[in-house]
Structures are given as C-alpha cells and as structure tokens.
Scaffold this motif. Structure first.
Motif, short mmCIF file in Angstrom:
data_model
loop_
_atom_site.label_atom_id
_atom_site.label_comp_id
_atom_site.label_asym_id
_atom_site.label_seq_id
_atom_site.Cartn_x
_atom_site.Cartn_y
_atom_site.Cartn_z
N GLY A 57 -3.71 2.04 16.64
CA GLY A 57 -5.02 2.48 16.17
C GLY A 57 -4.92 3.51 15.06
N GLU A 58 -3.96 4.43 15.18
CA GLU A 58 -3.78 5.47 14.16
C GLU A 58 -3.35 4.87 12.82
OE1 GLU A 58 -1.01 8.43 15.34
OE2 GLU A 58 -2.15 9.07 17.09
N GLY A 59 -2.45 3.91 12.86
CA GLY A 59 -1.86 3.39 11.63
C GLY A 59 -2.67 2.33 10.93
N TYR A 60 -3.56 1.65 11.66
CA TYR A 60 -4.26 0.51 11.10
C TYR A 60 -5.09 0.88 9.87
CZ TYR A 60 -7.13 -3.70 10.81
OH TYR A 60 -7.77 -4.83 10.36
N GLY A 61 -5.93 1.89 10.01
CA GLY A 61 -6.81 2.27 8.90
C GLY A 61 -6.06 2.66 7.64
N PRO A 62 -5.07 3.57 7.73
CA PRO A 62 -4.32 3.94 6.53
C PRO A 62 -3.59 2.77 5.87
CG PRO A 62 -4.02 5.58 8.23
CD PRO A 62 -4.75 4.45 8.87
N VAL A 63 -3.04 1.86 6.68
CA VAL A 63 -2.35 0.70 6.12
C VAL A 63 -3.34 -0.23 5.42
CG1 VAL A 63 -1.08 -1.41 6.71
CG2 VAL A 63 -0.37 0.77 7.68
N ILE A 64 -4.49 -0.46 6.03
CA ILE A 64 -5.52 -1.29 5.40
C ILE A 64 -5.97 -0.66 4.08
CG2 ILE A 64 -7.93 -2.01 5.58
CD1 ILE A 64 -6.05 -3.82 7.08
N ASN A 65 -6.11 0.65 4.05
CA ASN A 65 -6.51 1.33 2.81
C ASN A 65 -5.45 1.15 1.73
OD1 ASN A 65 -8.87 2.25 3.99
ND2 ASN A 65 -8.02 4.26 4.53
N ALA A 66 -4.17 1.20 2.11
CA ALA A 66 -3.10 1.01 1.13
C ALA A 66 -3.12 -0.40 0.56
CB ALA A 66 -1.74 1.29 1.79
N ILE A 67 -3.32 -1.39 1.43
CA ILE A 67 -3.39 -2.78 0.96
C ILE A 67 -4.60 -2.97 0.06
CG2 ILE A 67 -3.62 -5.20 1.65
CD1 ILE A 67 -2.22 -4.48 4.28
N THR A 68 -5.73 -2.37 0.44
CA THR A 68 -6.94 -2.48 -0.38
C THR A 68 -6.72 -1.90 -1.77
OG1 THR A 68 -8.37 -2.35 1.59
CG2 THR A 68 -9.37 -1.80 -0.53
N LEU A 69 -6.05 -0.77 -1.84
CA LEU A 69 -5.74 -0.15 -3.13
C LEU A 69 -4.94 -1.10 -4.01
CD1 LEU A 69 -5.72 2.51 -4.87
CD2 LEU A 69 -3.52 3.01 -3.79
N LEU A 70 -3.93 -1.73 -3.43
CA LEU A 70 -3.08 -2.65 -4.17
C LEU A 70 -3.85 -3.91 -4.57
CD1 LEU A 70 0.00 -2.18 -1.88
CD2 LEU A 70 0.02 -1.71 -4.33
N LEU A 71 -4.65 -4.44 -3.64
CA LEU A 71 -5.42 -5.65 -3.95
C LEU A 71 -6.45 -5.40 -5.03
CD1 LEU A 71 -6.13 -7.31 -0.48
CD2 LEU A 71 -4.61 -8.14 -2.28
N ASP A 72 -7.13 -4.26 -4.97
CA ASP A 72 -8.14 -3.96 -5.99
C ASP A 72 -7.52 -3.90 -7.38
OD1 ASP A 72 -10.10 -3.87 -4.08
OD2 ASP A 72 -10.24 -1.68 -3.99
N ALA A 73 -6.33 -3.31 -7.47
CA ALA A 73 -5.65 -3.25 -8.76
C ALA A 73 -5.26 -4.65 -9.22
CB ALA A 73 -4.41 -2.37 -8.65
N CYS A 74 -4.81 -5.48 -8.28
CA CYS A 74 -4.44 -6.85 -8.63
C CYS A 74 -5.65 -7.67 -9.06
CB CYS A 74 -3.77 -7.52 -7.43
SG CYS A 74 -2.09 -6.97 -7.07
N LYS A 75 -6.76 -7.47 -8.37
CA LYS A 75 -7.98 -8.21 -8.73
C LYS A 75 -8.47 -7.80 -10.11
CE LYS A 75 -9.56 -8.74 -3.93
NZ LYS A 75 -10.55 -8.34 -2.92
N GLU A 76 -8.41 -6.51 -10.39
CA GLU A 76 -8.84 -6.03 -11.71
C GLU A 76 -7.98 -6.62 -12.82
OE1 GLU A 76 -9.53 -1.77 -14.05
OE2 GLU A 76 -9.18 -1.80 -11.88
N ALA A 77 -6.70 -6.87 -12.49
CA ALA A 77 -5.78 -7.45 -13.48
C ALA A 77 -5.83 -8.97 -13.47
CB ALA A 77 -4.36 -6.98 -13.19
N GLY A 78 -6.65 -9.57 -12.58
CA GLY A 78 -6.73 -11.02 -12.49
C GLY A 78 -5.48 -11.65 -11.90
N ALA A 79 -4.76 -10.88 -11.08
CA ALA A 79 -3.47 -11.35 -10.57
C ALA A 79 -3.56 -11.99 -9.19
CB ALA A 79 -2.48 -10.18 -10.51
N VAL A 80 -4.66 -11.75 -8.47
CA VAL A 80 -4.84 -12.38 -7.16
C VAL A 80 -6.28 -12.85 -7.02
CG1 VAL A 80 -3.07 -10.93 -6.06
CG2 VAL A 80 -5.48 -10.24 -5.95
N ARG A 81 -6.52 -13.65 -6.01
CA ARG A 81 -7.85 -14.18 -5.76
C ARG A 81 -8.84 -13.06 -5.47
NH1 ARG A 81 -7.18 -19.25 -1.79
NH2 ARG A 81 -9.23 -18.44 -1.21
N GLU A 82 -10.06 -13.24 -5.92
CA GLU A 82 -11.10 -12.23 -5.71
C GLU A 82 -11.58 -12.20 -4.27
OE1 GLU A 82 -12.50 -9.93 -7.54
OE2 GLU A 82 -11.50 -10.30 -9.44
N ASP A 83 -11.41 -13.31 -3.55
CA ASP A 83 -12.00 -13.39 -2.21
C ASP A 83 -11.06 -12.93 -1.09
OD1 ASP A 83 -10.22 -15.49 -2.48
OD2 ASP A 83 -11.48 -16.95 -1.44
N VAL A 84 -9.85 -12.52 -1.42
CA VAL A 84 -8.90 -12.11 -0.39
C VAL A 84 -9.16 -10.65 0.01
CG1 VAL A 84 -7.11 -11.36 -2.00
CG2 VAL A 84 -6.47 -12.08 0.29
#
Length: 202
Positions: free
Chosen positions: A126-153
């Motif tokens: 429970g402690e680790g889930y939120g911070p890890v999800i936030n880290a993935i979100t940060l990486l995905l948002d940067a990838c989406k902005e660069a057009g490097a990954v799907r927008e719906d993931v």
C-alpha cells in the motif's frame, strides 16, 4: 568561540558520519543477503556488512525494522530515478531504463517476500503503490508529449503488464528473459502506425 580549523568538540560530526556509513553498509548487506534468502539472519547481515551485531542492533533493533527499511529505501530510489532518467535521456529511453530498474527491484523484492508477514506485506504494498504509479505517470506523460507511446495507456496498465517481474524465476536466464519481455511490453506501448503512414515509410 571555536577557532577556525579546530575540530568539532567531542567528535560528534565524525560520529554522525560513521553512523551514516554503517547504516549504508547495513542496508547494502541486508539487501544482498535477503535477495539470496528471505530467511537471512541478523548475524549473517552484520558479518556481510563488516560490523558487529551490537552496531547492527543500535541501528535496527529488530529484524523486521531492518527489512522494512530496506524495502522503503529501494522504493524511494526507484521513484527518484524517474525524473533523473528523464533529465538525461529521451522520454522513451528513460521509460525503458526505468523499467530495467523496476526489474532489478522486482528481483530483490522476490527475495524479501519471505521475510514479511502477511500484514507487513500488505502495508508495504500500500505504501509503495502510489509513489510507483506517480513515477510511471511522469514517464508516460513525457513519452506521450513526445509522441513516443500510445495516448490511451495508463500507469496502472503498465504496472499490470510488467507484473511478470514479481514471478519470473531468478535463474541464469533471468536477465535475458526479463529484457525480452520488457522489450515486448515497450513494443505494445508504441503508437501504432496507420496503413498510410506505413506505406509512405513514416
């Protein structure tokens, strides 16, 4: 008033530095021992760290306290790696490198599972889930902005996709199998090309 160049009284800063060094050694040794066996003893950890058991128990009075700190320390390092990797690499490469770190964390975590009781395991999850999800979100948002990954993931979906990291056997083929499966995950995240784009070579 203390003169310039006079060492601190009672050697306190030096003692604090020694304490931090010992703490770092303990965490490194505990991580290595617990990755090898979830049943690793405090004695084996102290021996690997090159310190006495008294020093170990001054830092961590119980084995559970030490195991919890190892886990929390690893999660914090994993989460902190996301912005650091983005600062040094293109977004998609940063995501892939972060997933490699997640794989290493998963390998260590598999060794720690045996050291947790059920309640502690749920607490840490429970402690680790939120911070890890936030880290993935940060990486995905940067990838989406660069057009490097799907927008719906979404971050939760990526974490589910790499769930094999907690189950894969850590044998001699672990690194090769893990890299291949992470490559497959990354391929699934890439923006699908339209037929017209494929024909034009875009």
């Amino acid at each position: 008033m203390t003169a310039v160049g006079t060492p601190p009284q009672n050697g306190r800063p030096a003692r604090r530095a020694d304490a931090e060094l010992n703490r770092s050694r303990i965490l490194d040794a505990a991580r290595a021992c617990l990755a090898e066996s979830g049943d690793a003893s405090m004695q084996s950890i102290a021996k690997r760290a090159g310190i006495g058991q008294g020093t170990l128990y001054r830092h961590f009075p119980t084995r559970e306290a030490l195991v919890l700190e190892v886990h929390r320390h690893d999660v914090a390092e994993l989460v902190d790696a996301a912005p650091a990797l983005l600062a040094e690499n293109p977004p998609r490469e940063a995501l892939r490198l972060w997933l490699d770190r997640l794989a290493q964390y998963g390998q260590i975590k598999s060794g720690l599972v045996g050291a947790f009781n059920t309640a502690t395991h749920k607490q840490l999850a429970g402690e680790g889930y939120g911070p890890v999800i936030n880290a993935i979100t940060l990486l995905l948002d940067a990838c989406k902005e660069a057009g490097a990954v799907r927008e719906d993931v979404e971050a939760e979906e990526v974490l589910l996709l790499v769930g094999f990291l907690w189950r894969i056997e850590t044998d001699d083929n672990w690194a090769v199998r893990t890299a291949r499966m992470l490559d497959l995950v990354m391929e699934g995240l890439v923006v699908a090309q339209t037929p017209s784009a494929q024909e034009s070579g875009v």
